[in-house]
Design a protein around this motif. Structure first.
Motif, PDB file in Angstrom:
ATOM      1  N   UNK A 193       2.035 -26.843  -2.654  1.00 15.03           N
ATOM      2  CA  UNK A 193       2.178 -26.762  -1.187  1.00 15.03           C
ATOM      3  C   UNK A 193       3.481 -26.130  -0.658  1.00 15.03           C
ATOM      4  N   UNK A 194       4.479 -26.618  -1.306  1.00 15.98           N
ATOM      5  CA  UNK A 194       5.846 -26.229  -0.573  1.00 15.98           C
ATOM      6  C   UNK A 194       5.892 -24.708  -0.848  1.00 15.98           C
ATOM      7  N   UNK A 195       5.388 -24.202  -2.231  1.00 13.17           N
ATOM      8  CA  UNK A 195       5.478 -22.697  -2.272  1.00 13.17           C
ATOM      9  C   UNK A 195       4.453 -21.894  -1.300  1.00 13.17           C
ATOM     10  N   UNK A 196       3.437 -22.582  -0.820  1.00 12.00           N
ATOM     11  CA  UNK A 196       2.460 -21.769  -0.017  1.00 12.00           C
ATOM     12  C   UNK A 196       3.155 -21.836   1.333  1.00 12.00           C
ATOM     13  N   UNK A 197       3.709 -22.975   1.759  1.00  7.05           N
ATOM     14  CA  UNK A 197       4.496 -22.999   3.030  1.00  7.05           C
ATOM     15  C   UNK A 197       5.348 -21.787   2.999  1.00  7.05           C
ATOM     16  N   UNK A 198       6.216 -21.631   1.793  1.00  8.13           N
ATOM     17  CA  UNK A 198       7.442 -20.702   1.870  1.00  8.13           C
ATOM     18  C   UNK A 198       6.734 -19.401   2.145  1.00  8.13           C
ATOM     19  N   UNK A 199       5.758 -18.932   1.313  1.00 10.49           N
ATOM     20  CA  UNK A 199       4.977 -17.737   1.362  1.00 10.49           C
ATOM     21  C   UNK A 199       4.610 -17.280   2.803  1.00 10.49           C
ATOM     22  N   UNK A 200       3.952 -18.666   3.409  1.00 15.70           N
ATOM     23  CA  UNK A 200       3.665 -18.266   4.825  1.00 15.70           C
ATOM     24  C   UNK A 200       4.737 -17.971   5.844  1.00 15.70           C
ATOM     25  N   UNK A 201       5.530 -18.667   5.608  1.00 11.15           N
ATOM     26  CA  UNK A 201       7.178 -18.293   6.544  1.00 11.15           C
ATOM     27  C   UNK A 201       7.493 -16.916   6.054  1.00 11.15           C
ATOM     28  N   UNK A 202       7.523 -16.532   4.812  1.00 11.90           N
ATOM     29  CA  UNK A 202       7.852 -15.241   4.574  1.00 11.90           C
ATOM     30  C   UNK A 202       7.145 -14.398   5.300  1.00 11.90           C
ATOM     31  N   UNK A 203       5.916 -14.302   5.243  1.00 19.11           N
ATOM     32  CA  UNK A 203       4.863 -13.537   5.684  1.00 19.11           C
ATOM     33  C   UNK A 203       5.030 -13.443   7.292  1.00 19.11           C
ATOM     34  N   UNK A 204       5.293 -14.575   7.946  1.00 21.04           N
ATOM     35  CA  UNK A 204       5.648 -14.460   9.215  1.00 21.04           C
ATOM     36  C   UNK A 204       7.091 -13.642   9.905  1.00 21.04           C
ATOM     37  N   UNK A 219       7.510 -10.494  11.931  1.00 24.03           N
ATOM     38  CA  UNK A 219       8.337 -10.388  13.095  1.00 24.03           C
ATOM     39  C   UNK A 219       9.169  -9.065  13.011  1.00 24.03           C
ATOM     40  N   UNK A 220       9.679  -9.055  11.445  1.00 23.10           N
ATOM     41  CA  UNK A 220      10.414  -7.532  11.238  1.00 23.10           C
ATOM     42  C   UNK A 220       9.727  -6.472  11.736  1.00 23.10           C
ATOM     43  N   UNK A 221       8.432  -6.476  11.344  1.00 17.47           N
ATOM     44  CA  UNK A 221       7.546  -5.218  11.783  1.00 17.47           C
ATOM     45  C   UNK A 221       7.488  -4.891  13.157  1.00 17.47           C
ATOM     46  N   UNK A 222       7.389  -5.991  13.797  1.00 16.41           N
ATOM     47  CA  UNK A 222       7.352  -5.867  15.267  1.00 16.41           C
ATOM     48  C   UNK A 222       8.423  -5.381  15.790  1.00 16.41           C
ATOM     49  N   UNK A 223       9.561  -6.056  15.303  1.00 17.74           N
ATOM     50  CA  UNK A 223      11.061  -5.730  15.892  1.00 17.74           C
ATOM     51  C   UNK A 223      11.343  -4.237  15.516  1.00 17.74           C
ATOM     52  N   UNK A 224      10.790  -3.544  14.453  1.00 23.79           N
ATOM     53  CA  UNK A 224      11.359  -2.367  13.853  1.00 23.79           C
ATOM     54  C   UNK A 224      10.280  -1.162  14.757  1.00 23.79           C
ATOM     55  N   UNK A 225       9.209  -1.694  14.955  1.00 24.91           N
ATOM     56  CA  UNK A 225       8.239  -0.969  16.072  1.00 24.91           C
ATOM     57  C   UNK A 225       8.960  -0.710  17.328  1.00 24.91           C
ATOM     58  N   UNK A 226       9.377  -2.001  17.796  1.00 26.29           N
ATOM     59  CA  UNK A 226       9.909  -1.880  19.263  1.00 26.29           C
ATOM     60  C   UNK A 226      11.187  -1.034  19.115  1.00 26.29           C
ATOM     61  N   UNK A 227      12.091  -1.314  18.002  1.00 26.38           N
ATOM     62  CA  UNK A 227      13.245  -0.405  18.124  1.00 26.38           C
ATOM     63  C   UNK A 227      13.096   0.915  17.788  1.00 26.38           C
ATOM     64  N   UNK A 228      11.880   1.387  17.156  1.00 30.65           N
ATOM     65  CA  UNK A 228      11.641   2.890  16.856  1.00 30.65           C
ATOM     66  C   UNK A 228      11.456   3.439  18.560  1.00 30.65           C
ATOM     67  N   UNK A 229      10.390   2.517  19.235  1.00 29.55           N
ATOM     68  CA  UNK A 229       9.951   3.024  20.595  1.00 29.55           C
ATOM     69  C   UNK A 229      11.411   3.065  21.539  1.00 29.55           C
ATOM     70  N   UNK A 230      12.255   2.297  21.308  1.00 28.38           N
ATOM     71  CA  UNK A 230      13.298   2.307  22.321  1.00 28.38           C
ATOM     72  C   UNK A 230      14.254   3.392  21.756  1.00 28.38           C
ATOM     73  N   UNK A 231      14.489   3.679  20.470  1.00 31.18           N
ATOM     74  CA  UNK A 231      15.245   5.090  19.921  1.00 31.18           C
ATOM     75  C   UNK A 231      14.621   6.248  20.429  1.00 31.18           C
ATOM     76  N   UNK A 232      13.404   6.208  20.452  1.00 30.34           N
ATOM     77  CA  UNK A 232      12.698   7.403  20.945  1.00 30.34           C
ATOM     78  C   UNK A 232      13.086   7.722  22.300  1.00 30.34           C
ATOM     79  N   UNK A 233      13.292   6.547  23.076  1.00 27.57           N
ATOM     80  CA  UNK A 233      13.392   6.700  24.675  1.00 27.57           C
ATOM     81  C   UNK A 233      14.878   7.092  24.652  1.00 27.57           C
ATOM     82  N   UNK A 234      15.726   6.494  23.986  1.00 25.17           N
ATOM     83  CA  UNK A 234      17.276   6.668  24.193  1.00 25.17           C
ATOM     84  C   UNK A 234      17.361   8.363  23.609  1.00 25.17           C
TER      85      UNK A 234
END
Length: 294
Positions: A37-48, A52-67
């Motif tokens: 169960x602990x391993x599953x929770x850790x994997x779920x946290x890692x997935x989240x 979040x990193x993918x969304x941040x990267x997309x937002x950064x890419x969008x802002x960089x294009x703008x800048x």
């Protein structure tokens, strides 16, 4: 009969041993479940976190294009790229800072790749203008500009480099068609050495009023100074010859005076070495402190 009873006892003992082992493993099952169960929770946290990193990267890419667009166009482009983002939110401000940080890192990397020269595109990318700044002892001096055509071949079209700097020779000796730095690096060395010699001459005139500048040339590759020895009031003519035009220090120092023995004395031999190893305005300060010149 005796053999049969022996087999029966052994079978019974074997059964008891199996049951004992079974009882020992049973308490361990809940801990194994907890571990999974602990391993599953850790994997779920890692997935989240990855999401979040993918969304941040997309937002950064969008802002960089703008800048990046903002650098070449107008600020109105920025609003279209940032549509749907809350500019007042903390996340938005943080993303903008992160995007600006990555943009500056890329600019610094590019600046390092081209050798630290300031380069701007000209004629819709068919040419470029390179600015070569000179400095001496942490003080920025003159800046020279070189306009270079890159199509169809790399060649110097215009410049404001002084005529006594061997620009044409440096261009011929370089591999500028494939590596422009083979021209810019030695040219920068010549310009900085010239600026350094020129600045030294200026400092001599400002800091040493008792030292008379008898002769100097435009390239500042020859400097003749007049010293006065305090005790004997003897005049000493000092010639500094800068034959290596890529350096700020002279390659030859010569003293001349009525006292024929003075130039070859141990003290003035030290002064000769000092002038060849130290900028002239600093060497004169040392000579004055030692009481050898006024």
């Amino acid at each position: 009969m005796e053999g049969a009873s022996t087999k029966g006892v052994l079978s019974h003992l074997s059964l008891l041993e199996v049951q004992a082992r079974s009882r020992k493993t049973q308490p361990q099952q809940p801990s194994r479940v907890k571990e999974l169960k602990a391993k599953v929770e850790a994997l779920l946290t890692q997935r989240d976190q990855l999401r979040a990193e993918i969304e941040t990267h997309k937002s950064l890419k969008k802002l960089r294009a703008s800048m990046d667009k903002q650098c070449t166009h107008e600020e109105e482009e920025e609003e279209e790229e940032e549509e749907g983002m809350d500019e007042d939110s903390e996340n938005s401000k943080l993303l903008r800072l992160m995007a600006r940080h990555t943009q500056l890192k890329d600019l610094l990397h590019a600046h390092h790749v081209i050798g630290g020269y300031n380069v701007t595109k000209t004629r819709q990318g068919k040419g470029m203008c390179v600015s070569l700044a000179t400095a001496y002892e942490g003080v920025y001096l003159e800046t020279y500009n070189l306009e270079i055509d890159v199509k169809p071949t790399v060649r110097i079209s215009r410049h404001d480099v002084p005529p006594f700097i061997p620009l044409n020779n440096l261009a011929e000796q370089s591999s500028m068609q494939t590596d422009i730095r083979t021209l810019l690096d030695p040219l920068s060395q010549h310009l900085n050495a010239f600026a350094g010699r020129k600045q030294q001459l200026k400092l001599v005139k400002e800091l040493h009023k008792s030292v008379e500048v008898m002769e100097s040339n435009v390239l500042c590759s020859l400097l003749v100074l007049m010293f006065t020895v305090p005790k004997e009031k003897t005049l000493v003519l000092c010639s500094l010859d800068y034959t290596d035009r890529t350096r700020c220090l002279p390659t030859r120092v010569h003293f001349k005076c009525d006292d024929k023995e003075l130039p070859d004395s141990p003290q003035w031999k030290k002064h000769r070495s000092l002038l060849m190893e130290t900028p002239v305005h600093k060497a004169l300060i040392t000579m004055r402190k030692m009481g050898n010149i006024v």
